[in-house]
Design a protein around this motif. Structure first.
Motif, PDB file in Angstrom:
ATOM      1  N   LEU B 152       0.828  -1.207   0.000  1.00 24.20           N
ATOM      2  CA  LEU B 152       0.000   0.000   0.000  1.00 24.20           C
ATOM      3  C   LEU B 152       0.866   1.262   0.000  1.00 24.20           C
ATOM      4  N   ILE B 153       2.000   1.177   0.692  1.00 22.84           N
ATOM      5  CA  ILE B 153       2.843   2.374   0.805  1.00 22.84           C
ATOM      6  C   ILE B 153       3.534   2.676  -0.518  1.00 22.84           C
ATOM      7  N   ILE B 154       4.010   1.629  -1.207  1.00 28.54           N
ATOM      8  CA  ILE B 154       4.706   1.889  -2.474  1.00 28.54           C
ATOM      9  C   ILE B 154       3.741   2.505  -3.489  1.00 28.54           C
ATOM     10  N   GLY B 155       2.504   2.038  -3.473  1.00 25.28           N
ATOM     11  CA  GLY B 155       1.512   2.619  -4.370  1.00 25.28           C
ATOM     12  C   GLY B 155       1.308   4.103  -4.068  1.00 25.28           C
ATOM     13  N   TYR B 156       1.280   4.414  -2.792  1.00 26.33           N
ATOM     14  CA  TYR B 156       1.085   5.796  -2.362  1.00 26.33           C
ATOM     15  C   TYR B 156       2.273   6.649  -2.783  1.00 26.33           C
ATOM     16  N   MET B 157       3.467   6.115  -2.592  1.00 18.82           N
ATOM     17  CA  MET B 157       4.673   6.872  -2.939  1.00 18.82           C
ATOM     18  C   MET B 157       4.714   7.195  -4.429  1.00 18.82           C
ATOM     19  N   THR B 193      -3.432   5.059   7.610  1.00 16.27           N
ATOM     20  CA  THR B 193      -4.461   4.204   7.024  1.00 16.27           C
ATOM     21  C   THR B 193      -4.082   2.733   7.131  1.00 16.27           C
ATOM     22  N   VAL B 194      -2.847   2.416   6.722  1.00 15.38           N
ATOM     23  CA  VAL B 194      -2.407   1.029   6.787  1.00 15.38           C
ATOM     24  C   VAL B 194      -2.375   0.569   8.238  1.00 15.38           C
ATOM     25  N   GLY B 195      -1.966   1.474   9.122  1.00 22.14           N
ATOM     26  CA  GLY B 195      -1.967   1.128  10.539  1.00 22.14           C
ATOM     27  C   GLY B 195      -3.367   0.757  11.005  1.00 22.14           C
ATOM     28  N   VAL B 196      -4.350   1.522  10.561  1.00 19.94           N
ATOM     29  CA  VAL B 196      -5.738   1.223  10.929  1.00 19.94           C
ATOM     30  C   VAL B 196      -6.151  -0.138  10.364  1.00 19.94           C
ATOM     31  N   PHE B 197      -5.876  -0.351   9.079  1.00 20.90           N
ATOM     32  CA  PHE B 197      -6.248  -1.630   8.454  1.00 20.90           C
ATOM     33  C   PHE B 197      -5.636  -2.805   9.220  1.00 20.90           C
ATOM     34  N   GLN B 198      -4.341  -2.676   9.510  1.00 22.95           N
ATOM     35  CA  GLN B 198      -3.651  -3.789  10.151  1.00 22.95           C
ATOM     36  C   GLN B 198      -4.100  -3.971  11.591  1.00 22.95           C
ATOM     37  N   ALA B 199      -4.439  -2.851  12.240  1.00 21.35           N
ATOM     38  CA  ALA B 199      -4.947  -2.957  13.605  1.00 21.35           C
ATOM     39  C   ALA B 199      -6.240  -3.758  13.615  1.00 21.35           C
ATOM     40  N   MET B 200      -7.093  -3.506  12.621  1.00 17.96           N
ATOM     41  CA  MET B 200      -8.353  -4.247  12.511  1.00 17.96           C
ATOM     42  C   MET B 200      -8.076  -5.736  12.352  1.00 17.96           C
ATOM     43  N   TRP B 201      -7.081  -6.019  11.512  1.00 19.98           N
ATOM     44  CA  TRP B 201      -6.767  -7.420  11.231  1.00 19.98           C
ATOM     45  C   TRP B 201      -6.231  -8.114  12.475  1.00 19.98           C
ATOM     46  N   VAL B 202      -5.190  -7.514  13.094  1.00 18.44           N
ATOM     47  CA  VAL B 202      -4.566  -8.134  14.263  1.00 18.44           C
ATOM     48  C   VAL B 202      -5.591  -8.271  15.383  1.00 18.44           C
ATOM     49  N   TRP B 203      -6.381  -7.244  15.566  1.00 22.96           N
ATOM     50  CA  TRP B 203      -7.357  -7.219  16.654  1.00 22.96           C
ATOM     51  C   TRP B 203      -8.412  -8.315  16.487  1.00 22.96           C
ATOM     52  N   ASN B 204      -8.792  -8.557  15.239  1.00 22.06           N
ATOM     53  CA  ASN B 204      -9.892  -9.493  14.973  1.00 22.06           C
ATOM     54  C   ASN B 204      -9.453 -10.887  14.593  1.00 22.06           C
ATOM     55  N   PHE B 254     -10.234   4.313  15.430  1.00 23.49           N
ATOM     56  CA  PHE B 254     -10.492   4.787  14.067  1.00 23.49           C
ATOM     57  C   PHE B 254     -10.863   6.268  14.067  1.00 23.49           C
ATOM     58  N   ILE B 255     -11.713   6.660  15.009  1.00 25.92           N
ATOM     59  CA  ILE B 255     -12.137   8.062  15.046  1.00 25.92           C
ATOM     60  C   ILE B 255     -10.940   8.968  15.328  1.00 25.92           C
ATOM     61  N   ALA B 256     -10.041   8.497  16.227  1.00 22.72           N
ATOM     62  CA  ALA B 256      -8.851   9.292  16.513  1.00 22.72           C
ATOM     63  C   ALA B 256      -7.915   9.321  15.310  1.00 22.72           C
ATOM     64  N   ALA B 257      -7.826   8.205  14.596  1.00 24.98           N
ATOM     65  CA  ALA B 257      -6.849   8.103  13.512  1.00 24.98           C
ATOM     66  C   ALA B 257      -7.297   8.840  12.263  1.00 24.98           C
ATOM     67  N   GLN B 258      -8.596   8.927  12.015  1.00 25.14           N
ATOM     68  CA  GLN B 258      -9.036   9.446  10.718  1.00 25.14           C
ATOM     69  C   GLN B 258      -8.671  10.913  10.521  1.00 25.14           C
ATOM     70  N   ARG B 259      -8.448  11.626  11.635  1.00 24.83           N
ATOM     71  CA  ARG B 259      -7.989  13.004  11.544  1.00 24.83           C
ATOM     72  C   ARG B 259      -6.645  13.046  10.791  1.00 24.83           C
ATOM     73  N   HIS B 260      -5.812  12.009  11.044  1.00 18.93           N
ATOM     74  CA  HIS B 260      -4.487  11.991  10.427  1.00 18.93           C
ATOM     75  C   HIS B 260      -4.514  11.456   9.004  1.00 18.93           C
ATOM     76  N   ILE B 261      -5.560  10.692   8.686  1.00 14.34           N
ATOM     77  CA  ILE B 261      -5.639  10.187   7.320  1.00 14.34           C
ATOM     78  C   ILE B 261      -5.867  11.354   6.376  1.00 14.34           C
TER      79      ILE B 261
ATOM     80  N   TRP C 193     -14.147   0.164   3.354  1.00 15.98           N
ATOM     81  CA  TRP C 193     -12.725  -0.136   3.549  1.00 15.98           C
ATOM     82  C   TRP C 193     -11.913   0.404   2.373  1.00 15.98           C
ATOM     83  N   HIS C 194     -12.376   0.096   1.170  1.00 18.93           N
ATOM     84  CA  HIS C 194     -11.632   0.547  -0.007  1.00 18.93           C
ATOM     85  C   HIS C 194     -11.765   2.050  -0.204  1.00 18.93           C
ATOM     86  N   ALA C 195     -12.895   2.618   0.228  1.00 20.85           N
ATOM     87  CA  ALA C 195     -13.034   4.075   0.142  1.00 20.85           C
ATOM     88  C   ALA C 195     -11.994   4.747   1.032  1.00 20.85           C
ATOM     89  N   VAL C 196     -11.753   4.177   2.211  1.00 26.49           N
ATOM     90  CA  VAL C 196     -10.741   4.747   3.107  1.00 26.49           C
ATOM     91  C   VAL C 196      -9.362   4.645   2.461  1.00 26.49           C
TER      92      VAL C 196
END
Lengths: 415, 272, 316
Positions: B152-157, B193-204, B254-261, C193-196
């Protein structure tokens, strides 16, 4: 945001976390390494009940046998448990005592992972059907102390009076209820249902109880053996009691209908009783056998999972003490009160809810059948196939005879 | 005009969000009802707010211990995978060789490996390292998520104009310094964003802790949720209550993180 | 299209007098870049390559997942896996599911991301609500959507259409509707998810670009078509790659929602793999299936990447 902020934060937290990880990892490793072989009275056990149910049972055992202690691990049934146990066995780190069940008994026996328990003094305390389920060539590989059965659950306020014991009587009762404006019967046809299984069980009885062995020996086909059973069940659709939408129902959707008195009869297993009473404490209901041909009613059902002893158990003698306790009166009575199952051991008579009715004696006499447990091999693939075929029948895509044909074809492709 | 559009968006999006949220409404509302109430009307409002489901769950299960375990595993593993992933992405960006291209392909392969089949080899590896039944073992396994981060990061870069990275090279700054003080701040939205995605994964995640954790005191939160699962049926009120407990910290996160996204690129940085 | 907007190309390389020769620079960059990629290579080798190699080895054996030893059987597993007749319908639905969810989620997530990037009242709430379907465990979703799609009059959708006088519909009992239902739930779960993800990538577009475009008099559509969309192509590539791999590997959602039914209508390849191999303890066979699956997915991904490269070239 200023670019200088982020890196500083990152650097600081990196140091702290790396340090924490470096300290924690070796410590945890060495603990795990030396904790293993120290105690000859430690019993390791992978439980399939959760800690809420099993915790007090283990406590009680340790109280009665203070020289032993049990290290319990938990994994939820069924897939989660099988996967965990399989991984542990495959890497030589399985506990001393674990669960043997329909889904893994063949692999456990084939691979000689479980010890023969037939010589133990308490083996004679187990019910015959239970012994048969986990035996091969005269050797007993698991101690199962209970069984379950499934059939019909009837709302006695909506269906007062004598309940029919023959299928035609049941069908006309349903039609009568429907004419009176009551929803008579719903069944979640996600696949093989309790009623289909009971009918196949009646067929098994007609073939002397060796129907599946005969099929695997090639003396009989699924088509011959199953078609009468499937045809009988399919009358539910032919008589307009169920329609194709039954294939889209789940048990969770049907249950509130029954609890609220909007549904006269549904099908479920004995394990579902606490679900019914939990949501409807005052409901007047009773379990009834599936009415059969010529008034011969029958149940679906199976022996519950048993406890097995690892061939490579580190402390087999300690583990056997635990197994004996779990398989005889002191353990069974305590466990039974925590779990509300129908125990089948000879030295203990459980107190069970009155709503179970005739089901209790049927379980204790072994008057039940479940194809997936009775099949000789390839149970999962065949069960998947049977589920799909029954659903296709419910939606009207195939004829009753095609269910047996489909299973014959599947079995042929697997052998 | 701008004001009008904002009102229009609210009028369209809020009801739409309401429709999307119906299943959540169902879950939340049922954790506040008694069993008979659930069966009486699965979708209706509770007659009174009843927290007994929550009280029971907190009493019966070691929720706090599991929460701390999950938090520890989550924070450390996400930090490490973001670090490894973003370093790899930067390395790919500055490297032009054939080998770096090859690494790109290799990372793609990692996406295709079906998790189920590698469980036994991984278990043997971890048990050789004495990491089975440790939280550090879980962190070790979750490091595999670094590949996803990298991707995800390389795509962003690639989306960011290259001159933003290049400007610092004029000063002859070392690659590591550029990474630290230019690259990381620039890619902050995707890191979060990736941190949020991965947090969801690890958490669940259920499969990994279920197989690799044995001791009750090392269980993660999701394992507690699955203690409501039985052989034939699931204790749905407990399952849903536990799920809400597991999800609550994620909602806050997520609510705290989305400010930074959605913080956007620093204006003016293009000019160097 | 009238006014041409100059696509945002990187500025020409800077010119600064004292700088190492091209070769030196390349070499230094090479070494540095390897140092940076080293950790991810270690992760890949340890957590993916070694287990995968072992998995491939198992596929050539009769390993049953339980015993600690296994016998070499050559490619036997690779021939037996094709005997499963349900595999074909599983393949069909897996492909339908993958294509439908990839297209639908992409088509919905990009506009959603653009909207969520605007300022409006309640934006944070809306963002969270759309994102959270992907977080809830699939087991609960199966239960909840079971009630929503219930074929009885009391089912959520059926109650709503009942107000308009329509007859109850058996959502999960009719093959086409069941497939559609599964896809709807997947789209519901994945779009936010993809929108984010797209939202994050939108942040990489400097606002100067938009300012410049507005000054040049570009309409919103032109801004989207000639600026946002080309800049989003890396995001589209990443998002679609995830959707494709996820779609081809999908298992839990259809399984909890329909159990693969009615009949074989919503059975997926992974369900077949699990039923045939893992549940049966035939790890050798399951590994063979995984290897075949792995190669097939790999080919699809390579094709998708080639396609998106061409699209990227066309749009920018």
């Amino acid at each position: 945001m200023s670019p200088s902020n982020a890196p500083r934060l990152t650097r600081r937290s990196l140091g702290r976390i790396a340090a924490a990880a470096a300290i924690a990892a070796p410590a945890a490793g060495s603990l795990a390494a030396c904790g293993r072989d120290a105690d000859p009275n430690a019993i390791t056990f992978l439980s399939w009940d959760n800690a809420e149910v099993m915790g007090p049972v283990i406590e009680q055992f340790e109280q009665e046998h203070s020289e032993y202690h049990v290290e319990v691990q938990y994994a939820p049934p069924v897939a989660g448990y099988i996967q965990k146990l399989q991984t542990q066995l495959g890497s030589n780190s399985a506990p001393d005592v674990f669960i043997i069940t329909a889904e893994n008994k063949k692999q456990l026996m084939d691979g000689a992972f479980v010890q023969d328990l037939s010589g133990e003094s308490w083996a004679s305390n187990l019910n015959e059907t239970a012994v048969e389920t986990y035996s091969r060539d005269g050797k007993l590989y698991g101690s199962a102390i209970s069984a379950w059965a499934g059939g019909l659950v009837v709302n006695l306020d909506l269906v007062p009076g004598e309940f029919p014991t023959d299928w035609d009587g049941f069908l006309s009762l349903c039609k009568q209820l429907k004419a009176d404006g009551t929803v008579p019967y719903l069944e979640a046809v996600g696949g093989m249902t309790d009623t289909v299984c009971a009918f196949v069980g009646m067929q098994n009885l007609a073939y002397g109880g060796t129907m599946d062995q005969q099929i695997w020996d090639g003396d009989l086909t699924f088509e011959e053996a199953w078609t009468p059973a499937v045809e009988a069940w399919y009358q539910l659709f032919g008589e307009g009691i169920l329609d194709s939408s039954a294939a889209g129902l789940t048990g969770d959707v049907v249950l509130p209908e029954f609890q609220q008195g909007r549904l006269a009869i549904m099908s479920t297993g004995s394990w579902g009783i606490s679900g019914i009473t939990g949501g409807a404490p005052d409901l007047n209901f009773e379990f009834k056998a599936v009415p059969g041909f010529d008034g011969q009613s029958f149940w679906s059902g199976a022996v519950s999972p048993g406890l097995a002893l690892n061939t490579k158990a580190k402390n087999p003698d300690a583990a056997k003490v635990f197994l004996e306790w779990m398989s005889t009166e002191p353990g069974v009575s305590f466990y039974q009160q925590a779990n509300q199952f129908i125990s089948t051991v000879k030295d203990y008579e459980p107190e069970l809810p009155a709503q179970l009715g005739d089901l209790v004696s049927a379980v204790q006499d072994g008057r039940y059948y479940l194809p997936a447990v009775s099949w000789v091999d390839n149970n999962d693939v065949l069960a998947g196939e049977a589920n799909a075929l029954i659903q296709q029948l419910a939606t009207g895509d195939i004829e009753p005879v095609d269910v047996g044909k489909g299973l014959d074809a599947k079995l042929a492709s697997l052998q | 005009m701008k004001h009008l559009r904002s009102i229009l968006l609210s009028v369209v999006m809020l009801p739409l969000a309401g429709v999307v949220a119906i299943p959540f409404y169902y879950i939340l509302v049922n954790t506040l009802k008694t069993q008979p109430e659930i069966s009486a009307s699965p979708l209706g409002l509770p007659s009174g707010v009843d927290f007994s489901n929550y009280a029971e769950v907190f009493e019966a299960l070691p929720i706090w211990q599991s929460f701390l375990n999950t938090l520890y595993v989550g924070v450390v593993s996400i930090f490490l995978m973001l670090l490894v992933g973003s370093m790899a992405a930067y390395g790919m960006l500055i490297g032009q060789g054939l080998l770096t291209k090859l690494i790109g392909v290799i990372c793609l392969i990692a996406f295709l490996v079906p998790g189920q089949t590698t469980l036994i080899p991984l278990y043997r590896m971890l048990s050789g390292m004495y990491l089975v039944d440790t939280l550090e073992g879980l962190i070790f396994l979750y490091m595999g998520g670094a590949i996803f981060c990298y991707f995800l990061i390389i795509g962003y870069m690639r989306t960011i104009p290259t001159e933003m990275f290049e400007s610092a090279r004029i000063d002859g700054a070392s690659a590591f310094r550029i990474y630290r003080s230019i690259v990381l701040p620039l890619i902050r939205p995707i890191l979060v964003t990736v941190g949020v995605f991965q947090a969801m994964w690890v958490w669940n995640d259920f499969i990994t802790p279920n197989v690799f954790i044995n001791s009750p005191d090392k269980q993660t939160l999701v394992l507690q949720v699955y203690s409501a699962v039985g052989q034939f049926s699931t204790d749905w009120p407990a399952f849903m209550t536990l799920s809400v407990i597991v999800l609550a910290p994620l909602v806050v996160f997520f609510i705290a993180a989305q400010r930074h996204i959605v913080s956007g690129l620093v204006t003016g940085s293009v000019k160097g | 299209m009238g006014t041409a907007i100059a696509p945002p190309r990187p500025a020409p390389p800077f010119q600064s007098p004292p700088r190492p020769t091209r070769l030196q620079r390349l070499r230094r960059r090479g070494i540095e870049s390897y140092l940076f990629t080293l950790p991810v290579i270690v992760v890949f080798v340890v957590l993916f390559a070694i287990p995968l190699a072992q998995s491939f080895y198992y596929s050539l054996t009769d390993f049953n997942g339980y015993s600690t030893e296994a016998n070499f059987v050559g490619f036997e597993n690779y021939t037996t896996i094709w005997q499963d007749s349900s595999m074909l319908s599983a393949l069909g639905f897996t492909l339908i599911f993958t294509i439908a969810t990839t297209l639908a989620i992409t088509a919905l997530a990009i506009p959603l991301a653009l909207v969520l990037n605007q300022k409006f009242f309640g934006r944070n709430l809306v963002r969270s609500v759309f994102f959270f379907p992907s977080v809830v465990s699939v087991a609960i979703l199966g239960l909840v959507w079971g009630f929503i799609f219930a074929p009885l009059g009391t089912g959520v959708i059926n109650s709503i259409i009942g107000w308009f006088g329509a007859q109850p519909v058996a959502w999960l009992a009719e093959p086409t509707l069941a497939r559609l239902s599964v896809i709807i739930v997947a789209v519901w779960g994945g779009t936010g998810w993809h929108a984010v993800l797209y939202l994050a990538y939108l942040q990489a577009i400097p606002s100067e670009f938009y300012e410049a475009a507005s000054i040049d008099g570009a309409t919103r559509w032109q801004q989207f078509r000639y600026m946002t969309l080309p800049l989003l192509t890396p995001a589209i590539t990443v998002s679609q790659l995830l959707l494709l791999t996820g779609g081809l590997k999908v298992y839990d959602l259809p399984y909890t929602l329909t159990g693969g039914g009615p009949g074989f209508a919503t059975r997926t390849l992974t369900q077949s793999i699990i039923e045939n191999g893992i549940a049966q303890g035939e790890v050798g066979k399951a590994s063979a299936l995984s290897v075949v699956f792995f190669i097939a997915v790999g080919l699809i991904i390579v094709a998708q990447l080639a396609l998106s490269r061409r699209l990227e070239a066309r749009f920018s």
